[in-house]
Design a protein around this motif. Sequence first.
Motif, mmCIF file in Angstrom:
data_model
loop_
_atom_site.group_PDB
_atom_site.id
_atom_site.type_symbol
_atom_site.label_atom_id
_atom_site.label_comp_id
_atom_site.label_asym_id
_atom_site.label_seq_id
_atom_site.Cartn_x
_atom_site.Cartn_y
_atom_site.Cartn_z
ATOM 1 N N TYR A 42 0.834 -1.205 0.000
ATOM 2 C CA TYR A 42 0.000 0.000 0.000
ATOM 3 C C TYR A 42 0.870 1.257 0.000
ATOM 4 O O TYR A 42 0.652 2.176 -0.794
ATOM 5 C CB TYR A 42 -0.933 0.008 1.213
ATOM 6 C CG TYR A 42 -1.711 1.287 1.341
ATOM 7 C CD1 TYR A 42 -2.829 1.513 0.560
ATOM 8 C CD2 TYR A 42 -1.306 2.286 2.210
ATOM 9 C CE1 TYR A 42 -3.544 2.702 0.653
ATOM 10 C CE2 TYR A 42 -2.004 3.472 2.318
ATOM 11 C CZ TYR A 42 -3.112 3.678 1.534
ATOM 12 O OH TYR A 42 -3.813 4.855 1.624
ATOM 13 N N ILE A 43 1.838 1.304 0.894
ATOM 14 C CA ILE A 43 2.697 2.484 0.989
ATOM 15 C C ILE A 43 3.482 2.683 -0.301
ATOM 16 O O ILE A 43 3.598 3.798 -0.808
ATOM 17 C CB ILE A 43 3.639 2.370 2.204
ATOM 18 C CG1 ILE A 43 2.824 2.454 3.497
ATOM 19 C CG2 ILE A 43 4.711 3.453 2.177
ATOM 20 C CD1 ILE A 43 3.608 2.093 4.738
ATOM 21 N N THR A 44 4.000 1.590 -0.847
ATOM 22 C CA THR A 44 4.775 1.696 -2.086
ATOM 23 C C THR A 44 3.903 2.178 -3.243
ATOM 24 O O THR A 44 4.324 3.023 -4.035
ATOM 25 C CB THR A 44 5.406 0.332 -2.438
ATOM 26 O OG1 THR A 44 6.211 -0.083 -1.330
ATOM 27 C CG2 THR A 44 6.266 0.429 -3.666
ATOM 28 N N LYS A 45 2.682 1.678 -3.313
ATOM 29 C CA LYS A 45 1.796 2.054 -4.421
ATOM 30 C C LYS A 45 1.271 3.485 -4.273
ATOM 31 O O LYS A 45 1.285 4.265 -5.215
ATOM 32 C CB LYS A 45 0.618 1.087 -4.510
ATOM 33 C CG LYS A 45 -0.326 1.402 -5.666
ATOM 34 C CD LYS A 45 -1.458 0.404 -5.737
ATOM 35 C CE LYS A 45 -2.412 0.776 -6.854
ATOM 36 N NZ LYS A 45 -3.581 -0.100 -6.876
ATOM 37 N N ILE A 46 0.806 3.827 -3.095
ATOM 38 C CA ILE A 46 0.170 5.133 -2.890
ATOM 39 C C ILE A 46 1.195 6.251 -2.772
ATOM 40 O O ILE A 46 1.057 7.307 -3.381
ATOM 41 C CB ILE A 46 -0.753 5.112 -1.649
ATOM 42 C CG1 ILE A 46 -1.841 4.051 -1.807
ATOM 43 C CG2 ILE A 46 -1.347 6.478 -1.371
ATOM 44 C CD1 ILE A 46 -2.747 4.236 -3.013
ATOM 45 N N TYR A 47 2.233 6.036 -1.980
ATOM 46 C CA TYR A 47 3.207 7.094 -1.744
ATOM 47 C C TYR A 47 4.427 6.983 -2.645
ATOM 48 O O TYR A 47 5.173 7.955 -2.795
ATOM 49 C CB TYR A 47 3.652 7.097 -0.272
ATOM 50 C CG TYR A 47 2.568 7.576 0.652
ATOM 51 C CD1 TYR A 47 2.269 8.918 0.760
ATOM 52 C CD2 TYR A 47 1.828 6.679 1.403
ATOM 53 C CE1 TYR A 47 1.275 9.369 1.591
ATOM 54 C CE2 TYR A 47 0.822 7.121 2.249
ATOM 55 C CZ TYR A 47 0.545 8.460 2.334
ATOM 56 O OH TYR A 47 -0.442 8.894 3.159
ATOM 57 N N THR A 95 9.293 5.898 3.180
ATOM 58 C CA THR A 95 8.100 5.860 4.029
ATOM 59 C C THR A 95 7.809 4.432 4.465
ATOM 60 O O THR A 95 7.517 4.176 5.637
ATOM 61 C CB THR A 95 6.883 6.448 3.281
ATOM 62 O OG1 THR A 95 7.184 7.770 2.876
ATOM 63 C CG2 THR A 95 5.654 6.459 4.164
ATOM 64 N N SER A 133 7.152 5.587 -2.107
ATOM 65 C CA SER A 133 8.340 5.912 -1.328
ATOM 66 C C SER A 133 8.811 4.710 -0.524
ATOM 67 O O SER A 133 8.109 4.235 0.379
ATOM 68 C CB SER A 133 8.024 7.074 -0.375
ATOM 69 O OG SER A 133 9.080 7.287 0.516
ATOM 70 N N TYR A 140 2.293 6.058 10.748
ATOM 71 C CA TYR A 140 3.331 5.992 11.770
ATOM 72 C C TYR A 140 2.737 5.663 13.145
ATOM 73 O O TYR A 140 3.297 4.871 13.901
ATOM 74 C CB TYR A 140 4.107 7.304 11.842
ATOM 75 C CG TYR A 140 4.959 7.596 10.644
ATOM 76 C CD1 TYR A 140 5.338 6.612 9.737
ATOM 77 C CD2 TYR A 140 5.402 8.881 10.390
ATOM 78 C CE1 TYR A 140 6.129 6.884 8.639
ATOM 79 C CE2 TYR A 140 6.210 9.174 9.289
ATOM 80 C CZ TYR A 140 6.559 8.175 8.425
ATOM 81 O OH TYR A 140 7.339 8.447 7.333
ATOM 82 N N LYS A 155 -6.966 8.311 1.017
ATOM 83 C CA LYS A 155 -5.553 8.048 1.265
ATOM 84 C C LYS A 155 -5.245 8.213 2.757
ATOM 85 O O LYS A 155 -5.634 9.203 3.378
ATOM 86 C CB LYS A 155 -4.735 9.039 0.432
ATOM 87 C CG LYS A 155 -3.262 8.866 0.501
ATOM 88 C CD LYS A 155 -2.604 9.880 -0.451
ATOM 89 C CE LYS A 155 -1.132 9.935 -0.268
ATOM 90 N NZ LYS A 155 -0.512 10.927 -1.156
ATOM 91 N N PRO A 201 -3.250 9.231 5.850
ATOM 92 C CA PRO A 201 -2.161 10.179 6.122
ATOM 93 C C PRO A 201 -0.938 9.477 6.721
ATOM 94 O O PRO A 201 -1.074 8.490 7.456
ATOM 95 C CB PRO A 201 -2.773 11.148 7.139
ATOM 96 C CG PRO A 201 -4.224 10.892 7.148
ATOM 97 C CD PRO A 201 -4.445 9.525 6.621
ATOM 98 N N ILE A 202 0.218 9.992 6.418
ATOM 99 C CA ILE A 202 1.464 9.379 6.884
ATOM 100 C C ILE A 202 1.523 9.342 8.412
ATOM 101 O O ILE A 202 1.962 8.344 8.987
ATOM 102 C CB ILE A 202 2.685 10.105 6.290
ATOM 103 C CG1 ILE A 202 2.761 9.819 4.787
ATOM 104 C CG2 ILE A 202 3.967 9.661 6.971
ATOM 105 C CD1 ILE A 202 3.876 10.520 4.064
#
Length: 183
Positions: free
Chosen positions: A46-51, A56, A53, A117, A110, A112-113
């Motif tokens: 999810y993080i790789t696809k959306i952000y 992250t 990064s 965290y 989406k 939020p970061i």
Amino acid sequence: MYWKGVLLMKRSQARTLFNRNFNFLFLSGICSSLGEVVYYLTISWYITKIYGSGVTMGTVLLIMGTTRFTIGIISGVIVDQIGPKKIMIYSDLLRAVMMVIFYLALFFGKIPIFLLYTLAFIFGFIDSFYWPASQAIRPRVIGDKDKLSKANSIIFTSIRTINLVGPVIASFSIFYINYPYTF
């Protein structure tokens, strides 16, 4: 080789090893392990696809791992004081609440970061208590030291199997179903 030993056990040994409490412990361990493996893979994708990064993603995994490690230093003592059964029940309930929060946040858009965290910290915190509790409760559930090694073997083999099969399940779920339903 291991299963051959289990299959060759006398029926009375198997009956006393696989009592109701052991079955609940075994199934809860399987469900927790599967949920954890699916969560780790899904959150990473999810993080790789959306952000887009890796930083992250690495930060989220670092927060989970660091929290688990640092709290894990003292969690065994706390588990012994409170009791492993209570810790396991509350850990699973808290993880379920976290997944609902995560799902709702995902459903509304989406994530939020800062929420990623925060959830990573909470997940690591809860995990640092769950796993020592799951190991501390085994001798109490099994009772007999001779059966404890067989029970540990069964649980360990099952959890390692989940660690191999879980990412496949998560991958198919992400690909065919999508992120919100995988969590």
